[in-house]
Design an enzyme around this catalytic site. Structure first.
Site: not given
Ligand SMILES: *[C@@H]1O[C@H](CO)[C@@H](O)[C@H](O)[C@H]1NC(C)=O
Ligand SMILES: *[C@@H]1O[C@H](CO)[C@@H](O)[C@H](O)[C@H]1NC(C)=O
Length: 358
Positions: A41, A333, A336
């Site tokens: 990600s 978050d 991340h």
């Protein structure tokens, strides 16, 4: 006193100039044609939007600080490190996902990301969330290479690939989610699991080298024990107001990073004509955690989305309240980084890792 202040300002200016100079000098003599990204990600700008997976970020509040202020699948409030990197290299404004139907052959010539949120060097990690394994990502790259050959011919395609920068950010899901989270993997020691991961990493680099890739940037692990979700999952009962980085997980991250650097040195000798740079994210992130004021941030122990303690993916959604100013936060978050952090890391990459490719 005044002299000292003056001295500090001048030295800082000189240092800044010198570091900017190193990145810019490297960029101009390297003639980087394209950036191709692989991993999880951290580098996925929206490939997972096209997969059946819960590991996606194509809904609000993800992307709220992008130029278009809309979610794209990037796991942050704004741009990713590779977006800043391609812009610093003068290639384009942002690095698109390969699976985006809007990516045409001309766009592909200056790079794309094949990364898939939730992926890892252990196929099990990727399969658990139905993300693309690293093998899937390489297969997709082979298809992209075919498109490049059709567009510009075999000779020019060799130049494009030979002068492209292949960047990787992968491994965090393997250790954070698989190793610390799945009890049956514990038949491996931490060190044994690192060897297994790095063995797979080596095969991936060899496969790309055989396809003509020569320039690589491999990032190490972040301080995994300082990811907000890891701190939350490891709170000792009765003590959950005290948030601290989990020291053992950081020690493990550094052990992995040391082995990765040794692998890079071996590959560098073995792969003729290659240039492989290690990109250290551990120390820059630890510096942000230990000296937040240096970076103009305040919050390093929790993310901006929701309580910041565990929200990520589906739990960070349009109904989740967010902090008023994400650029005050290291994390967007619970796992991340924020756009602010990615921007900081991109400058470190440009100034410190890029010159290693010369
Ligand atoms: C970089 O590109 C320029 C222009 O195409 C060329 O003249 C030069 O030789 C290239 N340098 C390297 C190191 O490939
Ligand atoms: C390819 O895409 C770019 C940007 O996405 C666009 O500007 C360009 O016109 C497209 N080229 C073709 C030939 O469709």
């Amino acid at each position: 006193m005044w002299f000292l202040l003056f001295y500090t300002i001048i030295t800082n200016l000189l240092l800044r100039q010198a570091s900017t100079g190193a990145g810019a000098a490297a960029a101009s003599s390297l003639n980087i044609t394209a950036v191709f990204a692989f991993g999880d990600s951290i580098l996925d700008p929206g490939n997972n939007n096209h997969l059946v997976t819960v590991a996606r970020a194509d809904y609000r509040p993800y992307g709220q600080d992008l130029p278009e202020k809309t979610p794209t699948g990037r796991f942050s409030n704004g741009k990713l490190i590779t977006d800043f990197a391609v812009s610093l290299l003068g290639l384009k404004e942002m690095l698109p996902p390969y699976l985006d139907p809007a990516l045409n052959d001309t766009g592909l010539l200056t790079g794309a990301s094949f990364a898939s949120a939730g992926s890892g060097l252990d196929d099990l990690t990727a399969r658990e969330v139905n993300a693309m394994t690293m093998g899937d990502q390489l297969e997709l790259f082979e298809k992209g290479l075919e498109r490049i050959r059709r567009k510009v011919g075999a000779k020019e395609a060799r130049y494009v690939v030979g002068n492209a920068l292949f960047v990787f950010a992968v491994g965090t899901n393997d250790v954070a989610r698989s190793y610390y989270g799945l009890p049956f993997i514990k038949t491996f020691t931490s060190s044994g699991y690192h060897d297994f991961l790095l063995n797979n990493f080596e095969s991936i680099i060899l496969r790309l080298y055989n396809m003509g890739a020569r320039m690589f940037g491999l990032s190490g692990l972040p301080p995994v024990g300082c990811l907000p979700i890891q701190m939350t999952l490891n709170l000792s009962p009765g003590d959950f107001l005290k948030r601290v980085c989990i020291n053992q997980q950081n020690v493990d991250s550094q052990a992995y990073n040391t082995k990765l650097q040794a692998l890079i040195s071996r590959l560098q000798v073995r792969l003729k004509g290659s240039k492989i740079a290690y990109f250290d994210v551990f120390n820059p992130m630890m510096d942000m955690i230990n000296n937040p004021q240096k970076y103009g941030i305040e919050h390093t122990m929790e993310g901006c989305c929701g309580t910041g303690l565990l929200e990520l993916g589906p739990l960070c959604n349009a109904l989740t309240p967010t902090c008023p100013n994400p650029s005050n936060y290291l994390f967007w978050d619970a796992i991340h980084p924020s756009q602010k952090t990615y921007h900081t890391l991109a400058k470190v990459f440009y100034n410190n890792a890029l010159p290693l490719l010369l």
